[in-house]
Design an enzyme around this catalytic site. Structure first.
Site, PDB file in Angstrom:
ATOM      1  N   HIS A   1     -42.238  19.995   1.724  1.00 29.70           N
ATOM      2  CA  HIS A   1     -42.816  21.095   0.917  1.00 29.70           C
ATOM      3  C   HIS A   1     -44.286  21.269   1.261  1.00 29.70           C
ATOM      4  CE1 HIS A   1     -39.122  20.745  -1.319  1.00 29.70           C
ATOM      5  NE2 HIS A   1     -39.357  19.473  -1.503  1.00 29.70           N
TER       6      HIS A   1
ATOM      7  N   HIS B   1     -52.737  16.116  -1.151  1.00 21.29           N
ATOM      8  CA  HIS B   1     -51.751  16.961  -0.492  1.00 21.29           C
ATOM      9  C   HIS B   1     -52.092  18.412  -0.765  1.00 21.29           C
ATOM     10  CE1 HIS B   1     -50.261  16.418  -4.604  1.00 21.29           C
ATOM     11  NE2 HIS B   1     -49.870  17.671  -4.471  1.00 21.29           N
TER      12      HIS B   1
ATOM     13  N   HIS C   1     -50.637  22.640  -1.298  1.00 23.30           N
ATOM     14  CA  HIS C   1     -49.600  23.641  -1.543  1.00 23.30           C
ATOM     15  C   HIS C   1     -50.116  24.937  -0.951  1.00 23.30           C
ATOM     16  CE1 HIS C   1     -47.694  21.013  -4.636  1.00 23.30           C
ATOM     17  NE2 HIS C   1     -48.927  20.598  -4.778  1.00 23.30           N
TER      18      HIS C   1
ATOM     19  N   GLU D   1     -50.709  26.814  -6.735  1.00 24.09           N
ATOM     20  CA  GLU D   1     -49.774  26.573  -7.850  1.00 24.09           C
ATOM     21  C   GLU D   1     -50.376  27.122  -9.138  1.00 24.09           C
ATOM     22  OE1 GLU D   1     -48.516  22.341  -7.491  1.00 24.09           O
ATOM     23  OE2 GLU D   1     -46.725  23.403  -6.894  1.00 24.09           O
TER      24      GLU D   1
ATOM     25  N   HIS E   1     -54.591  19.116  -3.845  1.00 25.42           N
ATOM     26  CA  HIS E   1     -54.512  18.203  -4.994  1.00 25.42           C
ATOM     27  C   HIS E   1     -54.925  16.795  -4.577  1.00 25.42           C
ATOM     28  CE1 HIS E   1     -51.444  21.026  -7.077  1.00 25.42           C
ATOM     29  NE2 HIS E   1     -52.688  21.360  -7.345  1.00 25.42           N
TER      30      HIS E   1
ATOM     31  N   THR F   1     -46.386  18.876 -10.743  1.00 25.21           N
ATOM     32  CA  THR F   1     -45.892  20.246 -10.565  1.00 25.21           C
ATOM     33  C   THR F   1     -44.573  20.281  -9.812  1.00 25.21           C
ATOM     34  OG1 THR F   1     -47.033  20.489  -8.457  1.00 25.21           O
ATOM     35  CG2 THR F   1     -48.253  21.138 -10.457  1.00 25.21           C
ATOM     36  N   THR F   2     -44.114  19.095  -9.400  1.00 22.95           N
ATOM     37  CA  THR F   2     -42.821  19.039  -8.708  1.00 22.95           C
ATOM     38  C   THR F   2     -41.986  17.933  -9.353  1.00 22.95           C
ATOM     39  OG1 THR F   2     -43.747  17.459  -7.123  1.00 22.95           O
ATOM     40  CG2 THR F   2     -43.768  19.794  -6.487  1.00 22.95           C
TER      41      THR F   2
HETATM   42  N1  LIG Z   1     -39.528   7.350  -9.310  1.00 18.13           N
HETATM   43  C1  LIG Z   1     -39.696   7.347 -10.755  1.00 18.13           C
HETATM   44  C2  LIG Z   1     -40.577   8.495 -11.221  1.00 18.13           C
HETATM   45  O1  LIG Z   1     -41.827   8.406 -10.546  1.00 18.13           O
HETATM   46  C3  LIG Z   1     -42.707   9.405 -10.998  1.00 18.13           C
HETATM   47  C4  LIG Z   1     -43.727   9.709  -9.903  1.00 18.13           C
HETATM   48  O2  LIG Z   1     -43.152  10.664  -8.982  1.00 18.13           O
HETATM   49  C5  LIG Z   1     -43.311  10.246  -7.665  1.00 18.13           C
HETATM   50  C6  LIG Z   1     -43.255  11.412  -6.725  1.00 18.13           C
HETATM   51  N2  LIG Z   1     -44.166  12.536  -7.100  1.00 18.13           N
HETATM   52  C7  LIG Z   1     -45.495  12.388  -7.078  1.00 18.13           C
HETATM   53  O3  LIG Z   1     -46.023  11.322  -6.855  1.00 18.13           O
HETATM   54  C8  LIG Z   1     -46.333  13.626  -7.339  1.00 18.13           C
HETATM   55  C9  LIG Z   1     -47.724  13.502  -7.353  1.00 18.13           C
HETATM   56  C10 LIG Z   1     -48.525  14.627  -7.594  1.00 18.13           C
HETATM   57  C11 LIG Z   1     -47.927  15.875  -7.820  1.00 18.13           C
HETATM   58  S1  LIG Z   1     -48.915  17.273  -8.146  1.00 18.13           S
HETATM   59  N3  LIG Z   1     -48.457  18.492  -7.254  1.00 18.13           N
HETATM   60  O4  LIG Z   1     -48.699  17.613  -9.535  1.00 18.13           O
HETATM   61  O5  LIG Z   1     -50.281  16.905  -7.805  1.00 18.13           O
HETATM   62  C12 LIG Z   1     -46.544  15.998  -7.812  1.00 18.13           C
HETATM   63  C13 LIG Z   1     -45.733  14.862  -7.571  1.00 18.13           C
HETATM   64 ZN   LIG Z   2     -49.642  19.093  -5.843  1.00 16.83          ZN
END
Ligand SMILES: NCCOCCOCCNC(=O)c1ccc(S(N)(=O)=O)cc1
Ligand SMILES: [Zn+2]
Length: 229
Positions: A66, A95, A97, A107, A120, A202-203
């Site tokens: 993504h 990272h 977007h 986003e 982010h 956000t994901t």
């Molecule tokens: N595996 C159990 C649940 O773990 C929760 C953490 O999720 C791990 C994968 N996602 C991320 O680390 C993660 C980190 C930052 C953002 S964002 N776009 O909101 O900055 C979105 C996703």
């Molecule tokens: Zn992000």
């Protein structure tokens, strides 16, 4: 096995809650930032948001499917103050977007306006928790700095160090090391005004664990640096 989430009508944000219950929660991100109703909190002015990062080389960049993600766990980094209370947050990764064109891709939106992209910088609360994964289970576990990208004529040298490696990681799951020294401080705009609110990843899994800090001033990158090729 959870189906692959994505951004199509059949696996996008409208159906994430089926597989990831938190996506149906009350503090979901991203949001549209309505500047007319954002209130300035005099407390925030008193407790200045401060950050300190190390410069690192040989950081690993990953194609997440993504976008790109740079793994940058920095035990020597600190983000504190502002809306973060007395806790210290440490950089874990950063990272980006972005979208098909420079008219879209961020986003968060500001009064309905999308930017060309959004960086982010993801931090976790090392005062209270022992790991990123543990912090992601708590409402004050993560702090994410959001920086909007505006498209202009000047390329951003630090972003260039990153996007210049993308040709090596064309496919999801591929990773490579960035040879150059990266200093995350250089990603931040000169104007340090920001909006802040309690939100989520956000994901998926969309954990409601993020204190969002979105800078008002975008940084400038070129079209090339922020559109899918
Ligand atoms: N595996 C159990 C649940 O773990 C929760 C953490 O999720 C791990 C994968 N996602 C991320 O680390 C993660 C980190 C930052 C953002 S964002 N776009 O909101 O900055 C979105 C996703
Ligand atoms: Zn992000």
């Amino acid at each position: 096995m959870a189906a692959e989430w994505g951004y199509s009508p059949t696996n996008g944000p409208d159906v994430w809650a089926r597989l990831f219950p938190q996506a149906g929660g009350a503090r979901q991100s991203p949001v549209d930032i309505c500047t007319s109703i954002a209130s300035s909190d005099s407390n925030l002015e008193m407790k200045k948001l401060t950050f300190a990062y190390e410069s690192q080389s040989d950081l690993r960049i990953l194609n997440t499917g993504h976008g790109w993600k740079v793994e940058a766990p920095q035990s020597g980094s600190r983000l504190e103050g502002g809306p973060l209370g007395e806790d210290i947050y440490q950089l874990e990764q950063f990272h980006c977007h972005w979208g098909e064109t420079s008219a879209e891709g961020s986003e968060h939106t500001v009064d309905g306006r999308a930017y060309a992209g959004e960086l982010h910088l993801v931090h976790w609360n090392t005062t209270k928790y022992q790991s990123f994964a543990e912090a992601a289970q708590h409402p004050d576990g993560l702090a994410v700095l959001g920086v909007f990208f505006d498209v202009g004529n000047e390329s951003n040298d630090e972003i260039e160090k990153i996007v210049s490696t993308l040709s090596e990681i064309k496919f999801k799951g591929q990773f490579t090391d960035i040879p150059d020294v990266i200093d995350p401080t250089t990603f931040l705009p000169s104007g340090l005004g920001y909006w802040t609110y309690l939100g989520s990843l956000t994901t998926p899994p969309c954990n409601e664990c993020v204190i969002w800090i979105v800078y008002k001033e975008p940084i400038t990158v070129t079209e090339e640096q922020v559109t899918y090729h």
